[in-house]
Motif scaffolding. Structure first.
Motif, PDB file in Angstrom:
ATOM      1  N   THR A  29     -13.408  -0.248 -18.228  1.00 20.00           N
ATOM      2  CA  THR A  29     -12.600  -0.099 -17.021  1.00 20.00           C
ATOM      3  C   THR A  29     -12.388   1.361 -16.689  1.00 20.00           C
ATOM      4  O   THR A  29     -12.501   1.781 -15.534  1.00 20.00           O
ATOM      5  N   LEU A  30     -12.103   2.146 -17.688  1.00 21.08           N
ATOM      6  CA  LEU A  30     -11.866   3.573 -17.495  1.00 21.08           C
ATOM      7  C   LEU A  30     -13.095   4.284 -16.948  1.00 21.08           C
ATOM      8  O   LEU A  30     -12.991   5.130 -16.055  1.00 21.08           O
ATOM      9  N   CYS A  31     -14.275   3.904 -17.420  1.00 20.89           N
ATOM     10  CA  CYS A  31     -15.498   4.626 -17.053  1.00 20.89           C
ATOM     11  C   CYS A  31     -16.225   4.061 -15.836  1.00 20.89           C
ATOM     12  O   CYS A  31     -16.831   4.824 -15.078  1.00 20.89           O
ATOM     13  N   PHE A  32     -16.200   2.759 -15.624  1.00 21.61           N
ATOM     14  CA  PHE A  32     -17.090   2.164 -14.634  1.00 21.61           C
ATOM     15  C   PHE A  32     -16.418   1.476 -13.443  1.00 21.61           C
ATOM     16  O   PHE A  32     -17.062   1.258 -12.432  1.00 21.61           O
ATOM     17  N   VAL A  33     -15.163   1.084 -13.561  1.00 24.48           N
ATOM     18  CA  VAL A  33     -14.509   0.387 -12.456  1.00 24.48           C
ATOM     19  C   VAL A  33     -14.020   1.426 -11.450  1.00 24.48           C
ATOM     20  O   VAL A  33     -13.280   2.346 -11.805  1.00 24.48           O
ATOM     21  N   PRO A  34     -14.429   1.293 -10.187  1.00 22.30           N
ATOM     22  CA  PRO A  34     -14.052   2.308  -9.196  1.00 22.30           C
ATOM     23  C   PRO A  34     -12.582   2.186  -8.784  1.00 22.30           C
ATOM     24  O   PRO A  34     -11.977   1.119  -8.878  1.00 22.30           O
ATOM     25  N   GLU A  35     -12.034   3.289  -8.310  1.00 23.86           N
ATOM     26  CA  GLU A  35     -10.670   3.313  -7.797  1.00 23.86           C
ATOM     27  C   GLU A  35     -10.649   2.621  -6.447  1.00 23.86           C
ATOM     28  O   GLU A  35     -11.483   2.876  -5.594  1.00 23.86           O
ATOM     29  N   THR A  36      -9.709   1.718  -6.249  1.00 28.74           N
ATOM     30  CA  THR A  36      -9.642   0.974  -4.993  1.00 28.74           C
ATOM     31  C   THR A  36      -8.594   1.536  -4.046  1.00 28.74           C
ATOM     32  O   THR A  36      -8.553   1.157  -2.885  1.00 28.74           O
ATOM     33  N   LEU A  37      -7.745   2.423  -4.544  1.00 26.38           N
ATOM     34  CA  LEU A  37      -6.719   3.024  -3.706  1.00 26.38           C
ATOM     35  C   LEU A  37      -7.350   4.070  -2.803  1.00 26.38           C
ATOM     36  O   LEU A  37      -8.080   4.952  -3.268  1.00 26.38           O
ATOM     37  N   GLN A  38      -7.078   3.966  -1.504  1.00 29.29           N
ATOM     38  CA  GLN A  38      -7.642   4.920  -0.556  1.00 29.29           C
ATOM     39  C   GLN A  38      -7.083   6.309  -0.821  1.00 29.29           C
ATOM     40  O   GLN A  38      -5.964   6.477  -1.300  1.00 29.29           O
ATOM     41  N   GLU A  39      -7.869   7.321  -0.463  1.00 30.07           N
ATOM     42  CA  GLU A  39      -7.505   8.714  -0.731  1.00 30.07           C
ATOM     43  C   GLU A  39      -6.168   9.090  -0.081  1.00 30.07           C
ATOM     44  O   GLU A  39      -5.329   9.745  -0.699  1.00 30.07           O
ATOM     45  N   THR A  40      -5.952   8.656   1.153  1.00 24.66           N
ATOM     46  CA  THR A  40      -4.700   9.007   1.835  1.00 24.66           C
ATOM     47  C   THR A  40      -3.498   8.347   1.157  1.00 24.66           C
ATOM     48  O   THR A  40      -2.449   8.976   1.013  1.00 24.66           O
ATOM     49  N   ALA A  45       1.272   8.667  -2.530  1.00 23.45           N
ATOM     50  CA  ALA A  45       1.906   8.262  -3.784  1.00 23.45           C
ATOM     51  C   ALA A  45       2.188   9.476  -4.664  1.00 23.45           C
ATOM     52  O   ALA A  45       3.252   9.559  -5.295  1.00 23.45           O
ATOM     53  N   ILE A  46       1.250  10.415  -4.710  1.00 31.79           N
ATOM     54  CA  ILE A  46       1.454  11.626  -5.514  1.00 31.79           C
ATOM     55  C   ILE A  46       2.610  12.447  -4.944  1.00 31.79           C
ATOM     56  O   ILE A  46       3.447  12.955  -5.691  1.00 31.79           O
ATOM     57  N   GLU A  47       2.665  12.561  -3.606  1.00 34.15           N
ATOM     58  CA  GLU A  47       3.770  13.290  -2.979  1.00 34.15           C
ATOM     59  C   GLU A  47       5.109  12.614  -3.264  1.00 34.15           C
ATOM     60  O   GLU A  47       6.103  13.276  -3.577  1.00 34.15           O
ATOM     61  N   LYS A  48       5.136  11.306  -3.159  1.00 36.36           N
ATOM     62  CA  LYS A  48       6.367  10.563  -3.412  1.00 36.36           C
ATOM     63  C   LYS A  48       6.813  10.736  -4.855  1.00 36.36           C
ATOM     64  O   LYS A  48       7.997  10.912  -5.138  1.00 36.36           O
ATOM     65  N   SER A  50       6.116  13.274  -6.828  1.00 40.05           N
ATOM     66  CA  SER A  50       6.569  14.645  -7.067  1.00 40.05           C
ATOM     67  C   SER A  50       7.965  14.876  -6.494  1.00 40.05           C
ATOM     68  O   SER A  50       8.725  15.678  -7.008  1.00 40.05           O
ATOM     69  N   LEU A  51       8.310  14.160  -5.418  1.00 38.75           N
ATOM     70  CA  LEU A  51       9.651  14.278  -4.854  1.00 38.75           C
ATOM     71  C   LEU A  51      10.694  13.626  -5.756  1.00 38.75           C
ATOM     72  O   LEU A  51      11.824  14.098  -5.858  1.00 38.75           O
ATOM     73  N   GLU A  52      10.334  12.537  -6.408  1.00 44.47           N
ATOM     74  CA  GLU A  52      11.282  11.828  -7.261  1.00 44.47           C
ATOM     75  C   GLU A  52      11.534  12.577  -8.562  1.00 44.47           C
ATOM     76  O   GLU A  52      12.656  12.685  -9.014  1.00 44.47           O
ATOM     77  N   GLU A  53      10.496  13.078  -9.204  1.00 44.04           N
ATOM     78  CA  GLU A  53      10.592  13.857 -10.434  1.00 44.04           C
ATOM     79  C   GLU A  53      11.645  13.319 -11.398  1.00 44.04           C
ATOM     80  O   GLU A  53      12.532  14.028 -11.833  1.00 44.04           O
ATOM     81  N   GLY A  54      11.560  12.034 -11.705  1.00 47.24           N
ATOM     82  CA  GLY A  54      12.532  11.431 -12.596  1.00 47.24           C
ATOM     83  C   GLY A  54      12.171  11.569 -14.057  1.00 47.24           C
ATOM     84  O   GLY A  54      13.000  11.385 -14.923  1.00 47.24           O
ATOM     85  N   GLY A  55      10.952  11.870 -14.353  1.00 52.35           N
ATOM     86  CA  GLY A  55      10.524  12.006 -15.734  1.00 52.35           C
ATOM     87  C   GLY A  55      10.432  10.679 -16.446  1.00 52.35           C
ATOM     88  O   GLY A  55      10.143   9.644 -15.850  1.00 52.35           O
ATOM     89  N   LEU A  56      10.709  10.711 -17.722  1.00 49.19           N
ATOM     90  CA  LEU A  56      10.579   9.531 -18.570  1.00 49.19           C
ATOM     91  C   LEU A  56      11.568   8.434 -18.178  1.00 49.19           C
ATOM     92  O   LEU A  56      11.206   7.252 -18.128  1.00 49.19           O
ATOM     93  N   LEU A  57      12.776   8.805 -17.866  1.00 47.44           N
ATOM     94  CA  LEU A  57      13.779   7.811 -17.487  1.00 47.44           C
ATOM     95  C   LEU A  57      13.355   7.053 -16.231  1.00 47.44           C
ATOM     96  O   LEU A  57      13.475   5.833 -16.163  1.00 47.44           O
TER      97      LEU A  57
END
Length: 160
Positions: A29-40, A45-48, A50-57
């Motif tokens: 799965t790690l090597c051959f299954v493609p990512e299905t989430l669109q780039e945008t 999701a990455i921006e969201k 980084s805004l939350e920055e809750g860490g482990l909790l």
């Protein structure tokens, strides 16, 4: 698959083969299954995150907070409760049947493996060939009720 392993291998062999299959599935799965989430969507999701920055909790609390969907109305609360109870009882049934068969009917591992394999195969066949037709005939809600009814009837037969 696990039932076939139980027939052909020892207990240690089954454990090792299962671990190997699990690891190989992970790496495949790690090597051959493609990512299905669109780039945008991934960037959002990455921006969201980084805004939350809750860490482990936040990582620990997030799955629990996402379960709020089950608390939207009485139908979802009831469905979650009944589904939990059904899964709990089904798991208990299978475990108790195996112990009962081994103790009172002198059934061995190989026979139990065949039984579990047959029930697994039947479950797959029913979901592939029958479930869509039943949903089309009765609708989703009535199919759930029908499934829970037959599950209750199945457990009633155990008690008789």
């Amino acid at each position: 698959m696990s039932q076939v392993l139980a027939i052909t291998l020892s207990h240690v062999g089954v454990s090792l083969a299962s671990a190997l299959l699990l690891l190989s599935g992970f790496f495949f799965t790690l090597c051959f299954v493609p990512e299905t989430l669109q780039e945008t969507m991934m960037m959002r999701a990455i921006e969201k995150q980084s805004l939350e920055e809750g860490g482990l909790l936040q990582t620990i609390i997030r799955p629990v907070s996402e379960l709020k969907i089950l608390n939207r109305n009485n139908f979802f609360r009831l469905l979650a409760f009944v589904s939990f109870c059904s899964a709990f009882i089904y798991s208990s049934d299978q475990t108790l049947v195996v112990y009962y068969m081994e103790e009172h009917l002198a059934v061995h591992d190989e026979t139990v493996a065949y039984m579990l394999g047959a029930t697994s195969l039947l479950g797959v066949l029913i979901q592939v060939f029958l479930l869509n037709r039943v949903i089309a005939l009765f609708g989703e809600k009535k199919t759930l009720i029908l499934g829970f009814f037959f599950g209750t009837f199945h457990n009633l037969i155990y008690g008789i």
